[in-house]
Scaffold this motif. Structure first.
Motif, PDB file in Angstrom:
ATOM      1  N   VAL A 162       0.865  -1.186   0.000  1.00  0.00           N
ATOM      2  CA  VAL A 162       0.000   0.000   0.000  1.00  0.00           C
ATOM      3  C   VAL A 162       0.895   1.228   0.000  1.00  0.00           C
ATOM      4  O   VAL A 162       1.653   1.454   0.954  1.00  0.00           O
ATOM      5  CB  VAL A 162      -0.948   0.022   1.213  1.00  0.00           C
ATOM      6  N   ALA A 179       1.140   5.458  -0.528  1.00  0.00           N
ATOM      7  CA  ALA A 179       0.399   6.720  -0.513  1.00  0.00           C
ATOM      8  C   ALA A 179       1.180   7.744  -1.341  1.00  0.00           C
ATOM      9  O   ALA A 179       2.368   7.960  -1.102  1.00  0.00           O
ATOM     10  CB  ALA A 179       0.210   7.227   0.920  1.00  0.00           C
ATOM     11  N   VAL A 215      -3.116   4.762  -2.474  1.00  0.00           N
ATOM     12  CA  VAL A 215      -3.940   5.741  -1.761  1.00  0.00           C
ATOM     13  C   VAL A 215      -3.229   7.092  -1.881  1.00  0.00           C
ATOM     14  O   VAL A 215      -2.171   7.193  -2.474  1.00  0.00           O
ATOM     15  CB  VAL A 215      -4.161   5.335  -0.291  1.00  0.00           C
ATOM     16  N   LEU A 256     -10.237   3.880   4.042  1.00  0.00           N
ATOM     17  CA  LEU A 256      -8.977   3.398   4.601  1.00  0.00           C
ATOM     18  C   LEU A 256      -9.224   2.408   5.733  1.00  0.00           C
ATOM     19  O   LEU A 256      -8.499   1.411   5.859  1.00  0.00           O
ATOM     20  CB  LEU A 256      -8.135   4.569   5.088  1.00  0.00           C
ATOM     21  N   ARG A 267      -1.430  -1.122   7.613  1.00  0.00           N
ATOM     22  CA  ARG A 267      -1.019   0.271   7.557  1.00  0.00           C
ATOM     23  C   ARG A 267      -0.424   0.567   6.182  1.00  0.00           C
ATOM     24  O   ARG A 267      -0.186  -0.351   5.386  1.00  0.00           O
ATOM     25  CB  ARG A 267       0.018   0.567   8.629  1.00  0.00           C
ATOM     26  N   ILE A 268      -0.179   1.831   5.912  1.00  0.00           N
ATOM     27  CA  ILE A 268       0.484   2.230   4.680  1.00  0.00           C
ATOM     28  C   ILE A 268       1.936   1.753   4.744  1.00  0.00           C
ATOM     29  O   ILE A 268       2.629   1.985   5.728  1.00  0.00           O
ATOM     30  CB  ILE A 268       0.408   3.760   4.501  1.00  0.00           C
ATOM     31  N   ASP A 269       2.370   1.080   3.694  1.00  0.00           N
ATOM     32  CA  ASP A 269       3.738   0.567   3.670  1.00  0.00           C
ATOM     33  C   ASP A 269       4.751   1.656   3.347  1.00  0.00           C
ATOM     34  O   ASP A 269       5.867   1.641   3.874  1.00  0.00           O
ATOM     35  CB  ASP A 269       3.858  -0.573   2.663  1.00  0.00           C
ATOM     36  N   ALA A 319       4.767   6.061   2.237  1.00  0.00           N
ATOM     37  CA  ALA A 319       4.122   7.305   1.818  1.00  0.00           C
ATOM     38  C   ALA A 319       5.159   8.217   1.196  1.00  0.00           C
ATOM     39  O   ALA A 319       6.220   8.456   1.784  1.00  0.00           O
ATOM     40  CB  ALA A 319       3.457   7.999   3.005  1.00  0.00           C
ATOM     41  N   CYS A 355       2.718   4.881   9.371  1.00  0.00           N
ATOM     42  CA  CYS A 355       3.275   4.288   8.151  1.00  0.00           C
ATOM     43  C   CYS A 355       4.546   3.493   8.447  1.00  0.00           C
ATOM     44  O   CYS A 355       5.317   3.849   9.339  1.00  0.00           O
ATOM     45  CB  CYS A 355       3.617   5.372   7.132  1.00  0.00           C
TER      46      CYS A 355
END
Length: 260
Positions: free
Chosen positions: A44, A46, A77, A131, A149-151, A153, A203
């Motif tokens: 994921v 961002a 995202v 999300l 979680r976001i890997d 960003a 993140c």
């Protein structure tokens, strides 16, 4: 940490120029994707807008680099969005679509854009629900567990010290519960939707990209100066169980106390 204390210096890489930085950033994203997919089956990422990420997205779209990413396992995202329609020249979604997403085999269902054309407050609430569904966290604080979680960003730094769409003096600086919020800021267009500091701090990796001599002073203030997050919101962002890495070119690093 008191306002008089200095900010702890994160990991900083100084690259020769904007093109070298874009190459290195693209490689770092490819490596992060491989680690995440091997670890928990998906990546994921961002994305942000602006001229500096543009070069990185263009590199990622090049066939030799794109072919190294398992795009069906990637979810995209956004860090923030300007409140404009998706086809507007100011849209962060449009930038990513034209430079990257239209050129790689990512499933449409894996692209989760912010709806900048809708009522900003409603769009922010809808995006938080999106999300929470993506990360299987129906309530509470953002998780720092792998896969929830976001890997990575992709972040930027404004010449006024803002990052994402968290601007100096904004209400978002004090937000501790919402994952996403909308706010009218001192920029054009004025309404923005942004991930909040708690969401960004969760993140696994934050990759800050900073290019050009015009950013040298603010980069020095953010990394070397006293902690003043209300004036320099980029200082807010500090991963709780992850890492922050700054990639800057030589011009942007000109005023750093100990460039490395």
């Amino acid at each position: 940490m008191t306002p008089a204390q200095s900010v702890m210096r994160p990991n900083v890489s100084v690259l020769a120029d904007a093109d070298s930085l874009a190459d290195a950033a693209a490689e770092r994203i490819v490596a992060a994707a491989a680690r995440a997919i091997d670890s928990h089956g998906r990546f994921v990422v961002a994305l942000s807008g602006g001229s500096t990420p543009r070069r990185t997205y263009e590199r990622l779209a090049e066939p030799a680099i794109a072919s190294r990413v398992k795009w069906p396992r990637v979810h995209v995202v956004w860090v923030d969005e300007r409140c404009v329609p998706p086809g507007d020249a100011e849209s962060n979604y449009r930038l990513a679509r034209e430079t990257l997403l239209d050129h790689v085999p990512i499933p449409a269902a894996n692209v989760h854009r912010m709806h900048g054309e809708d009522n900003p407050v409603a769009a922010a609430a809808f995006y938080e629900r999106t999300l929470r569904t993506l990360f299987s966290t129906p309530s509470g604080a953002p998780s720092t567990a792998p896969g929830k979680r976001i890997d990575l960003a992709v972040m930027g730094l404004g010449d006024n010290g803002h990052t994402a769409s968290i601007f100096p003096g904004s209400v978002a600086i004090d937000e501790r519960e919402r994952w996403v919020m909308a706010e009218r800021v001192s920029a054009t267009p004025p309404w923005r939707i942004t991930l909040t500091a708690p969401m960004l701090d969760a993140c696994a990796e934050l990759l800050f990209l900073v290019v050009g001599g015009a950013k040298a002073n603010v980069l020095h203030r953010v990394l070397d100066g006293p902690r003043q997050p209300r004036e320099l919101p980029a200082q807010l962002i500090a991963p709780t169980d992850g890492r922050a890495h700054w990639m800057v070119d030589r011009a942007a690093a000109a005023e750093l106390a100990m460039p490395r």
